[in-house]
Design an enzyme around this catalytic site. Structure first.
Site, short mmCIF file in Angstrom:
data_model
loop_
_atom_site.label_atom_id
_atom_site.label_comp_id
_atom_site.label_asym_id
_atom_site.label_seq_id
_atom_site.Cartn_x
_atom_site.Cartn_y
_atom_site.Cartn_z
N LYS A 11 9.37 -9.39 7.71
CA LYS A 11 8.46 -7.87 7.46
C LYS A 11 7.13 -8.51 8.12
CE LYS A 11 11.26 -7.22 3.33
NZ LYS A 11 11.77 -6.16 2.60
N HIS A 93 14.61 0.77 9.29
CA HIS A 93 14.61 -0.03 8.10
C HIS A 93 13.96 1.15 6.86
CE1 HIS A 93 13.12 -2.93 4.92
NE2 HIS A 93 13.99 -3.63 5.38
#
Ligand code: PEP
Length: 246
Positions: A11, A93
């Site tokens: 991330k 995502h």
């Protein structure tokens, strides 16, 4: 036979010194029986490629543009990722679906762009808590996967799917192995129906996978590994999860 795959999704975490330490820890624990990869923020691709190039650990990005090139400020094309040796690009995502309003059609276009440039898209699907509570899990994930199937045709056999229930991402709340397997079994059936090679597609589970729950999740017949967020940022935890896969 599908070989297991464990992918770290960093991330928007990391720094150059922290990344070097993390990658060194992952490298030091080789060999792994499972295939292992890390998907890192764009600016770190060059250094990640340099650190991993001589190893069997693969790397990738967390998104890619649906466009080949042009006036798309801030976007990064799949061709650019390929130049940095990326094997994978995560697309769809839930954080991108939620914070950047990415819909099924755009996600499918991104998957197509990735494939067209030699990358393997990791196509994420998953329901929110409200959708699960409303009994809509199957409908939601089937719709999300169908968009990719419609766009990719036979090439859907070349993707990786990640089932990530939104309510389990970063919450510490994991789907039980039985809950995850139930959804993976449905996704597998959908892939089989779409392609004669659908059995080859790896379906990863993601959502608060940790060293102490990984083995049981990965032991389910249709769970082919994991997409790991928070636990991929600590070498010891990520290594333990990779070991649990093989
Ligand atoms: C993810 O970001 O894909 C993810 C699964 O996160 P976490 O493991 O932290 O739940």
């Amino acid at each position: 036979m599908r070989n297991k795959l464990v992918v770290g999704n960093w991330k928007m975490h990391g720094s150059r010194p922290a990344n070097a330490e993390l990658l060194a820890g992952i490298l030091a624990a080789r060999p792994y029986a499972a295939e292992v990869a890390v998907c890192v923020p764009f600016p770190y691709l060059g250094e990640t490629a340099a650190a991993l190039a001589a190893s069997d650990i693969r790397w990738g990005a967390q998104d890619c543009s649906a466009h080949e090139q042009g006036a798309y400020t801030g976007e990064v094309s799949a061709a650019m990722l390929a130049e940095w040796g990326c094997r994978y690009a995560i697309v769809g995502h839930s954080e991108r679906r939620a914070y950047h309003a990415e819909g099924d059609a755009l996600v499918a276009d991104k998957a197509r762009a990735a494939l067209a440039n030699g990358l393997t898209p990791i196509v994420c699907v998953g329901e929110t808590l409200a959708e699960r509570d409303a009994g809509r899990t199957e409908e939601v994930v089937a719709r999300q996967l169908a968009a990719a199937i419609d766009k990719l045709g036979e090439r859907v056999a070349e993707i990786v799917v990640a089932y990530e229930p939104v309510w389990a991402i970063g919450t510490g709340r994991t789907a039980t192995p039985a809950q995850a397997q139930q959804v993976h079994r449905l996704l597998r059936a959908q892939l089989r129906a779409a392609s004669g090679l659908g059995d080859r597609v790896r379906i990863l589970y993601g959502g608060s996978v940790k060293p102490d729950n990984a083995a049981e999740l990965f032991g389910q017949p249709d769970i082919d590994g994991g997409l790991i967020g928070g636990a991929s940022l600590k070498a010891a935890d990520f290594v333990a999860i990779c070991r649990a896969a093989g």
